[in-house]
Design a protein around this motif. Structure first.
Motif, PDB file in Angstrom:
ATOM      1  N   GLY A   6      32.275  -4.672 -77.529  1.00 10.54           N
ATOM      2  CA  GLY A   6      33.185  -5.138 -76.624  1.00 10.54           C
ATOM      3  C   GLY A   6      32.359  -5.966 -75.610  1.00 10.54           C
ATOM      4  N   TYR A   7      33.048  -6.825 -74.930  1.00  7.88           N
ATOM      5  CA  TYR A   7      32.093  -7.827 -73.755  1.00  7.88           C
ATOM      6  C   TYR A   7      33.182  -7.687 -72.767  1.00  7.88           C
ATOM      7  CZ  TYR A   7      29.975 -10.932 -70.711  1.00  7.88           C
ATOM      8  OH  TYR A   7      29.578 -11.453 -69.626  1.00  7.88           O
ATOM      9  N   ILE A   8      32.825  -7.303 -71.701  1.00 10.85           N
ATOM     10  CA  ILE A   8      33.655  -7.265 -70.350  1.00 10.85           C
ATOM     11  C   ILE A   8      32.916  -8.035 -69.352  1.00 10.85           C
ATOM     12  CG2 ILE A   8      34.421  -5.781 -68.561  1.00 10.85           C
ATOM     13  CD1 ILE A   8      34.884  -3.491 -70.773  1.00 10.85           C
ATOM     14  N   ARG A   9      33.606  -8.851 -68.703  1.00 10.43           N
ATOM     15  CA  ARG A   9      32.875  -9.381 -67.165  1.00 10.43           C
ATOM     16  C   ARG A   9      33.828  -9.370 -66.300  1.00 10.43           C
ATOM     17  NH1 ARG A   9      33.809 -13.799 -64.553  1.00 10.43           N
ATOM     18  NH2 ARG A   9      35.596 -14.744 -65.846  1.00 10.43           N
ATOM     19  N   VAL A  10      33.499  -8.813 -65.188  1.00  5.80           N
ATOM     20  CA  VAL A  10      34.256  -8.735 -63.730  1.00  5.80           C
ATOM     21  C   VAL A  10      33.577  -9.376 -62.816  1.00  5.80           C
ATOM     22  CG1 VAL A  10      35.433  -6.588 -64.650  1.00  5.80           C
ATOM     23  CG2 VAL A  10      33.445  -6.416 -63.628  1.00  5.80           C
ATOM     24  N   SER A  11      34.255  -9.871 -62.030  1.00  5.47           N
ATOM     25  CA  SER A  11      33.532 -10.604 -60.648  1.00  5.47           C
ATOM     26  C   SER A  11      33.207  -9.448 -59.684  1.00  5.47           C
ATOM     27  CB  SER A  11      34.617 -11.618 -60.141  1.00  5.47           C
ATOM     28  OG  SER A  11      35.600 -11.134 -59.409  1.00  5.47           O
ATOM     29  N   THR A  12      32.766  -9.747 -58.613  1.00 10.44           N
ATOM     30  CA  THR A  12      32.337  -8.637 -57.554  1.00 10.44           C
ATOM     31  C   THR A  12      33.740  -8.150 -57.090  1.00 10.44           C
ATOM     32  OG1 THR A  12      32.056 -10.473 -56.120  1.00 10.44           O
ATOM     33  CG2 THR A  12      29.924  -9.356 -57.234  1.00 10.44           C
ATOM     34  N   LYS A  13      34.588  -8.910 -57.094  1.00 15.17           N
ATOM     35  CA  LYS A  13      36.066  -8.833 -56.448  1.00 15.17           C
ATOM     36  C   LYS A  13      37.002  -7.878 -57.317  1.00 15.17           C
ATOM     37  CE  LYS A  13      35.704 -12.456 -52.795  1.00 15.17           C
ATOM     38  NZ  LYS A  13      36.413 -13.651 -52.457  1.00 15.17           N
ATOM     39  N   ASP A  14      36.683  -8.367 -58.786  1.00 15.99           N
ATOM     40  CA  ASP A  14      37.487  -7.569 -59.646  1.00 15.99           C
ATOM     41  C   ASP A  14      37.381  -6.306 -59.846  1.00 15.99           C
ATOM     42  OD1 ASP A  14      39.225  -7.694 -61.719  1.00 15.99           O
ATOM     43  OD2 ASP A  14      38.508  -9.510 -62.713  1.00 15.99           O
ATOM     44  N   ILE A  34      29.689  -1.226 -75.638  1.00 10.62           N
ATOM     45  CA  ILE A  34      30.335  -2.143 -74.655  1.00 10.62           C
ATOM     46  C   ILE A  34      29.429  -2.665 -73.484  1.00 10.62           C
ATOM     47  CG2 ILE A  34      32.115  -2.407 -72.919  1.00 10.62           C
ATOM     48  CD1 ILE A  34      33.735   0.085 -74.475  1.00 10.62           C
ATOM     49  N   PHE A  35      29.350  -3.970 -73.620  1.00 10.76           N
ATOM     50  CA  PHE A  35      28.502  -4.604 -72.819  1.00 10.76           C
ATOM     51  C   PHE A  35      29.226  -5.330 -71.409  1.00 10.76           C
ATOM     52  CE2 PHE A  35      26.488  -4.703 -76.786  1.00 10.76           C
ATOM     53  CZ  PHE A  35      25.061  -4.569 -76.513  1.00 10.76           C
ATOM     54  N   VAL A  36      28.829  -4.981 -70.282  1.00  7.38           N
ATOM     55  CA  VAL A  36      29.760  -5.370 -68.979  1.00  7.38           C
ATOM     56  C   VAL A  36      28.608  -6.073 -67.876  1.00  7.38           C
ATOM     57  CG1 VAL A  36      30.728  -4.299 -66.754  1.00  7.38           C
ATOM     58  CG2 VAL A  36      30.922  -2.927 -69.182  1.00  7.38           C
ATOM     59  N   ARG A  69      37.101 -14.111 -69.780  1.00  9.01           N
ATOM     60  CA  ARG A  69      36.235 -13.113 -69.561  1.00  9.01           C
ATOM     61  C   ARG A  69      34.818 -13.579 -70.173  1.00  9.01           C
ATOM     62  NH1 ARG A  69      37.314 -11.037 -65.250  1.00  9.01           N
ATOM     63  NH2 ARG A  69      38.451 -13.025 -65.288  1.00  9.01           N
ATOM     64  N   MET A  70      35.052 -14.280 -71.083  1.00  9.06           N
ATOM     65  CA  MET A  70      33.858 -14.890 -71.795  1.00  9.06           C
ATOM     66  C   MET A  70      33.119 -15.862 -70.860  1.00  9.06           C
ATOM     67  SD  MET A  70      33.621 -16.584 -75.791  1.00  9.06           S
ATOM     68  CE  MET A  70      31.928 -16.881 -76.238  1.00  9.06           C
ATOM     69  N   GLY A  71      33.902 -16.741 -70.285  1.00  6.97           N
ATOM     70  CA  GLY A  71      33.619 -17.895 -69.333  1.00  6.97           C
ATOM     71  C   GLY A  71      34.475 -18.575 -68.885  1.00  6.97           C
TER      72      GLY A  71
END
Length: 208
Positions: A6-14, A34-36, A69-71
């Motif tokens: 799993g790949y998760i990307r969150v911004s600092t505000k998310d 799972i990579f965050v 979330r990927m980019g």
């Protein structure tokens, strides 16, 4: 043996990390796979994403919640999609729109699937680019309208009139002490929680 990641990307505000984690684990993805990243999507220089790239092998599947979330740079997203699915021969499944974003379906169709995937990704890039241009145009128009109406853009200016009651009380009580040298400017700045330039501007305004 193929693995699910799993790949998760969150911004600092998310604050959606837990929601995305839950989705991955519902699909049977183990927590250790799972990579965050907590970073913007403007490029792929993200430590966890780069680590994911290194561990992927042929037949593995990468789940992500949504394509952004990927980019957010879709030319780079397409390049990464092709690298993972064609060079590494792993697969990507985007949970938000699984019927469209599932590389296994294109793979099963052979050469025709690759052609359709190329067209689909090119269309995606075009739509995303047009959307970016619309956003920038709306922002530019909004700034122009605000300027024409004399509105100040950016952070509000701090001055004596918009200080809090407590800050004004601190100035009244401590201004004479500062001028007499009983306390330093740095001490008074800290009491007021003001930066140096703002502090001296307000002191000048107070004395006038």
């Amino acid at each position: 043996m193929a693995n699910n990641y799993g790949y998760i990307r969150v911004s600092t505000k998310d604050q959606n990390e837990q929601r995305q984690l839950h989705k991955m684990m519902e699909r049977g993805v183990k927590a250790r796979r799972i990579f965050v990243d907590r970073a913007s999507g403007k490029n792929f220089e993200r430590p966890q994403y780069q680590l994911l790239r290194k561990v992927l092998n042929e037949g593995d599947i990468v789940y992500m919640d949504a394509l952004d979330r990927m980019g957010r740079n879709y030319d780079e997203v397409i390049a990464e999609w092709k690298y993972i699915t064609r060079e590494l021969k792993a697969d990507i499944i985007v949970l938000e729109n699984e019927s469209l974003f599932d590389s296994r379906k294109f793979r099963e169709m052979g050469d025709m699937g690759r052609l359709l995937e190329d067209q689909f990704l090119s269309l995606l890039s075009y739509v995303a680019d047009q959307e970016r241009k619309k956003i920038h145009q709306r922002q530019a128009e909004g700034i122009a309208v605000a300027k024409s109406q004399g509105k100040h853009l950016g952070r509000p200016q701090i001055n004596l009139s918009n200080l809090s009651k407590n800050q004004r009380r601190i100035i009244e009580e401590n201004h004479p002490k500062w001028r007499n040298g009983d306390i330093t400017g740095v001490m008074l700045m800290e009491m007021l929680e003001l930066k140096k330039n703002t502090f001296y501007k307000i002191m000048k305004e107070y004395e006038e």
